[in-house]
Design a protein around this motif. Structure first.
Motif, mmCIF file in Angstrom:
data_model
loop_
_atom_site.group_PDB
_atom_site.id
_atom_site.type_symbol
_atom_site.label_atom_id
_atom_site.label_comp_id
_atom_site.label_asym_id
_atom_site.label_seq_id
_atom_site.Cartn_x
_atom_site.Cartn_y
_atom_site.Cartn_z
ATOM 1 N N ALA A 78 0.655 -1.196 -0.068
ATOM 2 C CA ALA A 78 -0.102 0.074 -0.224
ATOM 3 C C ALA A 78 0.743 1.338 0.066
ATOM 4 C CB ALA A 78 -0.862 0.013 1.214
ATOM 5 N N ALA A 79 1.694 1.155 0.679
ATOM 6 C CA ALA A 79 2.912 2.571 0.810
ATOM 7 C C ALA A 79 3.350 2.567 -0.569
ATOM 8 C CB ALA A 79 3.824 2.260 1.965
ATOM 9 N N GLU A 80 3.780 1.530 -1.191
ATOM 10 C CA GLU A 80 4.578 1.675 -2.456
ATOM 11 C C GLU A 80 3.554 2.274 -3.520
ATOM 12 O OE1 GLU A 80 7.685 0.656 -3.949
ATOM 13 O OE2 GLU A 80 8.039 1.016 -1.761
ATOM 14 N N ALA A 81 2.400 1.958 -3.500
ATOM 15 C CA ALA A 81 1.348 2.343 -4.285
ATOM 16 C C ALA A 81 1.095 3.958 -4.153
ATOM 17 C CB ALA A 81 -0.212 1.577 -4.022
ATOM 18 N N PHE A 82 1.033 4.344 -2.724
ATOM 19 C CA PHE A 82 0.767 5.703 -2.533
ATOM 20 C C PHE A 82 2.148 6.524 -3.017
ATOM 21 C CE2 PHE A 82 -2.224 4.454 0.783
ATOM 22 C CZ PHE A 82 -3.273 5.317 0.417
ATOM 23 N N LEU A 83 3.384 5.981 -3.069
ATOM 24 C CA LEU A 83 4.630 6.673 -3.683
ATOM 25 C C LEU A 83 4.767 6.628 -4.890
ATOM 26 C CD1 LEU A 83 7.358 5.020 -1.132
ATOM 27 C CD2 LEU A 83 6.854 7.510 -1.314
ATOM 28 N N HIS A 84 3.803 5.783 -5.766
ATOM 29 C CA HIS A 84 4.321 5.729 -7.112
ATOM 30 C C HIS A 84 2.497 5.572 -7.702
ATOM 31 C CE1 HIS A 84 7.656 3.535 -5.511
ATOM 32 N NE2 HIS A 84 8.198 4.068 -6.492
ATOM 33 N N PRO A 85 1.856 6.731 -7.722
ATOM 34 C CA PRO A 85 0.526 6.785 -8.135
ATOM 35 C C PRO A 85 0.301 6.305 -9.595
ATOM 36 C CG PRO A 85 1.587 8.954 -7.662
ATOM 37 C CD PRO A 85 2.237 8.024 -7.024
ATOM 38 N N GLU A 86 1.378 6.857 -10.301
ATOM 39 C CA GLU A 86 1.054 6.718 -11.857
ATOM 40 C C GLU A 86 0.987 5.237 -12.252
ATOM 41 O OE1 GLU A 86 3.432 9.063 -14.198
ATOM 42 O OE2 GLU A 86 2.578 10.918 -13.548
ATOM 43 N N GLU A 87 2.147 4.743 -11.554
ATOM 44 C CA GLU A 87 2.317 3.164 -11.690
ATOM 45 C C GLU A 87 1.327 2.178 -11.290
ATOM 46 O OE1 GLU A 87 5.413 -0.103 -10.147
ATOM 47 O OE2 GLU A 87 6.256 1.720 -10.386
ATOM 48 N N TYR A 88 0.810 2.618 -10.235
ATOM 49 C CA TYR A 88 -0.317 1.834 -9.373
ATOM 50 C C TYR A 88 -1.539 2.228 -9.889
ATOM 51 C CZ TYR A 88 3.067 -0.765 -6.505
ATOM 52 O OH TYR A 88 4.071 -1.517 -6.363
ATOM 53 N N HIS A 89 -1.854 3.169 -10.706
ATOM 54 C CA HIS A 89 -3.236 3.738 -11.060
ATOM 55 C C HIS A 89 -3.951 2.447 -11.772
ATOM 56 C CE1 HIS A 89 -6.749 5.982 -11.920
ATOM 57 N NE2 HIS A 89 -6.385 6.259 -13.294
ATOM 58 N N LYS A 90 -5.040 2.116 -11.263
ATOM 59 C CA LYS A 90 -5.840 1.106 -11.803
ATOM 60 C C LYS A 90 -5.354 -0.192 -11.753
ATOM 61 C CE LYS A 90 -8.189 4.029 -15.172
ATOM 62 N NZ LYS A 90 -8.857 4.218 -16.619
ATOM 63 N N ASP A 91 -4.460 -0.511 -10.779
ATOM 64 C CA ASP A 91 -3.681 -1.814 -10.627
ATOM 65 C C ASP A 91 -4.769 -2.562 -9.743
ATOM 66 O OD1 ASP A 91 -1.940 -3.782 -10.604
ATOM 67 O OD2 ASP A 91 -0.125 -2.484 -9.930
ATOM 68 N N VAL A 92 -4.617 -3.695 -10.046
ATOM 69 C CA VAL A 92 -5.462 -4.846 -9.291
ATOM 70 C C VAL A 92 -4.313 -5.750 -8.943
ATOM 71 C CG1 VAL A 92 -7.232 -6.432 -8.916
ATOM 72 C CG2 VAL A 92 -7.504 -4.180 -10.213
ATOM 73 N N ILE A 93 -3.718 -5.702 -7.522
ATOM 74 C CA ILE A 93 -2.751 -6.735 -7.343
ATOM 75 C C ILE A 93 -3.083 -7.992 -6.547
ATOM 76 C CG2 ILE A 93 -0.670 -6.683 -6.033
ATOM 77 C CD1 ILE A 93 -0.951 -3.512 -6.120
ATOM 78 N N GLU A 94 -2.835 -9.226 -7.126
ATOM 79 C CA GLU A 94 -3.399 -10.483 -6.354
ATOM 80 C C GLU A 94 -2.311 -10.688 -5.557
ATOM 81 O OE1 GLU A 94 -6.112 -12.086 -6.450
ATOM 82 O OE2 GLU A 94 -7.277 -11.350 -7.949
ATOM 83 N N LEU A 95 -2.176 -10.247 -4.410
ATOM 84 C CA LEU A 95 -1.001 -10.407 -3.701
ATOM 85 C C LEU A 95 -0.877 -11.688 -2.717
ATOM 86 C CD1 LEU A 95 1.491 -8.684 -2.485
ATOM 87 C CD2 LEU A 95 0.073 -7.853 -0.730
ATOM 88 N N SER A 96 0.007 -12.482 -3.099
ATOM 89 C CA SER A 96 0.208 -13.654 -2.606
ATOM 90 C C SER A 96 1.789 -13.962 -2.476
ATOM 91 C CB SER A 96 -0.293 -14.918 -3.295
ATOM 92 O OG SER A 96 -1.602 -15.025 -3.356
ATOM 93 N N ALA A 97 2.310 -14.340 -1.134
ATOM 94 C CA ALA A 97 3.698 -14.582 -0.943
ATOM 95 C C ALA A 97 4.115 -16.218 -1.046
ATOM 96 C CB ALA A 97 4.176 -13.846 0.242
ATOM 97 N N GLU A 98 3.321 -16.916 -0.919
ATOM 98 C CA GLU A 98 3.751 -18.443 -0.764
ATOM 99 C C GLU A 98 2.400 -19.139 -0.644
ATOM 100 O OE1 GLU A 98 7.180 -20.946 1.691
ATOM 101 O OE2 GLU A 98 6.292 -19.307 2.882
ATOM 102 N N GLU A 99 2.732 -20.511 -1.381
ATOM 103 C CA GLU A 99 1.392 -21.587 -1.166
ATOM 104 C C GLU A 99 1.975 -22.671 -0.637
ATOM 105 O OE1 GLU A 99 -2.014 -22.690 -4.398
ATOM 106 O OE2 GLU A 99 -0.191 -22.171 -5.300
ATOM 107 N N LEU A 100 1.352 -23.030 0.416
ATOM 108 C CA LEU A 100 1.729 -24.352 1.020
ATOM 109 C C LEU A 100 0.465 -25.052 1.419
ATOM 110 C CD1 LEU A 100 4.500 -23.305 3.437
ATOM 111 C CD2 LEU A 100 5.060 -24.148 1.161
ATOM 112 N N SER A 101 0.533 -26.254 1.392
ATOM 113 C CA SER A 101 -0.468 -27.289 2.035
ATOM 114 C C SER A 101 -0.545 -26.942 3.605
ATOM 115 C CB SER A 101 -0.295 -28.731 1.882
ATOM 116 O OG SER A 101 0.666 -29.293 2.361
ATOM 117 N N ASN A 102 -1.638 -27.390 4.149
ATOM 118 C CA ASN A 102 -1.619 -27.217 5.880
ATOM 119 C C ASN A 102 -0.776 -28.140 6.328
ATOM 120 O OD1 ASN A 102 -4.058 -25.237 5.761
ATOM 121 N ND2 ASN A 102 -5.184 -26.910 4.950
ATOM 122 N N GLU A 103 -0.492 -29.279 5.478
ATOM 123 C CA GLU A 103 0.434 -30.155 6.231
ATOM 124 C C GLU A 103 1.838 -29.738 6.208
ATOM 125 O OE1 GLU A 103 0.582 -34.869 5.705
ATOM 126 O OE2 GLU A 103 1.299 -33.816 4.155
#
Length: 299
Positions: free
Chosen positions: A196-221
């Motif tokens: 969010a802070a990056e978006a506010f710092l770079h308004p043109e780059e992030y305008h109309k950007d829809v960010i599917e924000l995921s960092a990792e994908e693991l099973s529960n196990e």
């Protein structure tokens, strides 16, 4: 990322839900970047609100259902960080109205940038508690007069397994709503705030950007295995029986729908691309190291 960076000095960002995990993470990231922060909270005299005042944030009260109060809260602000919830009577309908009131108030107050934190794969969710986030996204996108807007769609939260969570690991057991083999994308609230802070710092780059924000994908196990590695103690994953059989009336029904969504279609972030864009994204191991570390937390 070559777009121009704005000067955060003397620019105020209004943060809704500042005493919560996402709002708090965003407030911290913004203050660290040099923005001024004005936090919206129900009670400016609460201990959590006072803690933010001590960190340099301005605190104000406003009702997300009341556009006039929002306009007052947004006066003179450069940006607004919006998070909504359905934790009240008439939840789903009121949540969408909060989104519209916020967008309209932002325009009226001449706010330059609105950042909304939604939910991963919101459009695909077929039940109101998740899909209403997509409805709010559409309202924001169609609101005339917003110079910049950004949507962050976070996956499941690492914090759902924090010490103070209802899903906190206990007595050697990591518990959750799905079976052990179901893989779920996740991200830390800390990183929602940083993006969010990056978006506010770079308004043109992030305008109309829809960010599917995921960092990792693991099973529960696998999540349980990571916790075992970090703490040096054995942990196993067990599906919560009460949700598996779909009881507990309305609450159980709602959580069952959430569990079904996490299983299929689930979140849809491109983790490789996210890590290329944000190489500092936390992993489960890093989160557990911060939250639990090398200690016995099975009591």
């Amino acid at each position: 990322m070559s777009q121009a960076v704005i000067d955060p000095k003397d620019k105020t960002i209004v943060v809704s839900g500042i005493t919560g995990k996402q709002g708090g993470a965003t407030a911290k990231a913004l203050l660290d970047k040099g923005f001024k922060v004005r936090g919206i909270t129900r009670d400016v005299n609460s201990s959590r609100a006072k803690a933010w005042a001590e960190k340099g944030a301005e605190l104000t009260t406003a009702d997300l259902n009341d556009q006039a109060s929002l306009e007052r809260a947004f006066e003179g602000a450069y940006g607004v960080f919006l998070i909504t919830d359905h934790g009240e009577s008439g939840a789903v309908e009121k949540e969408v109205k909060k989104g519209k009131a916020t967008a309209d108030a932002a325009v009226a107050a001449k706010v330059q940038h609105l950042v909304f934190t939604s939910i991963g794969n919101a459009k695909a969710a077929k039940f109101p508690e998740f899909h209403n986030k997509y409805d709010i996204e559409q309202i924001i996108a169609k609101t005339a007069g917003l110079p910049y807007w950004t949507v962050i769609r976070p996956a499941n939260f690492f914090e759902n397994m924090s010490k103070d969570s209802s899903f906190a690991p206990k007595d050697g057991v990591v518990q959750g709503l799905n079976s052990a083999k179901v893989r779920t994308q996740a991200v830390g609230c800390r990183d929602i705030g940083l993006v969010a802070a990056e978006a506010f710092l770079h308004p043109e780059e992030y305008h109309k950007d829809v960010i599917e924000l995921s960092a990792e994908e693991l099973s529960n196990e696998e999540v349980a295995q990571v916790l075992s590695k970090v703490t040096g103690q054995p942990w196993v994953y067990k599906q919560m029986f009460i949700f598996k059989i779909g009881i507990l009336n309305l609450i159980g029904y709602k959580y069952q729908k959430m569990a079904n969504f996490w299983a299929k279609p689930g979140y849809c972030g491109d983790i490789k691309k996210m890590r290329e864009r944000y190489p500092w994204l936390q992993t489960w191991e890093e989160y557990f190291q911060e939250e639990y570390g090398k200690q016995n937390n099975q009591s």
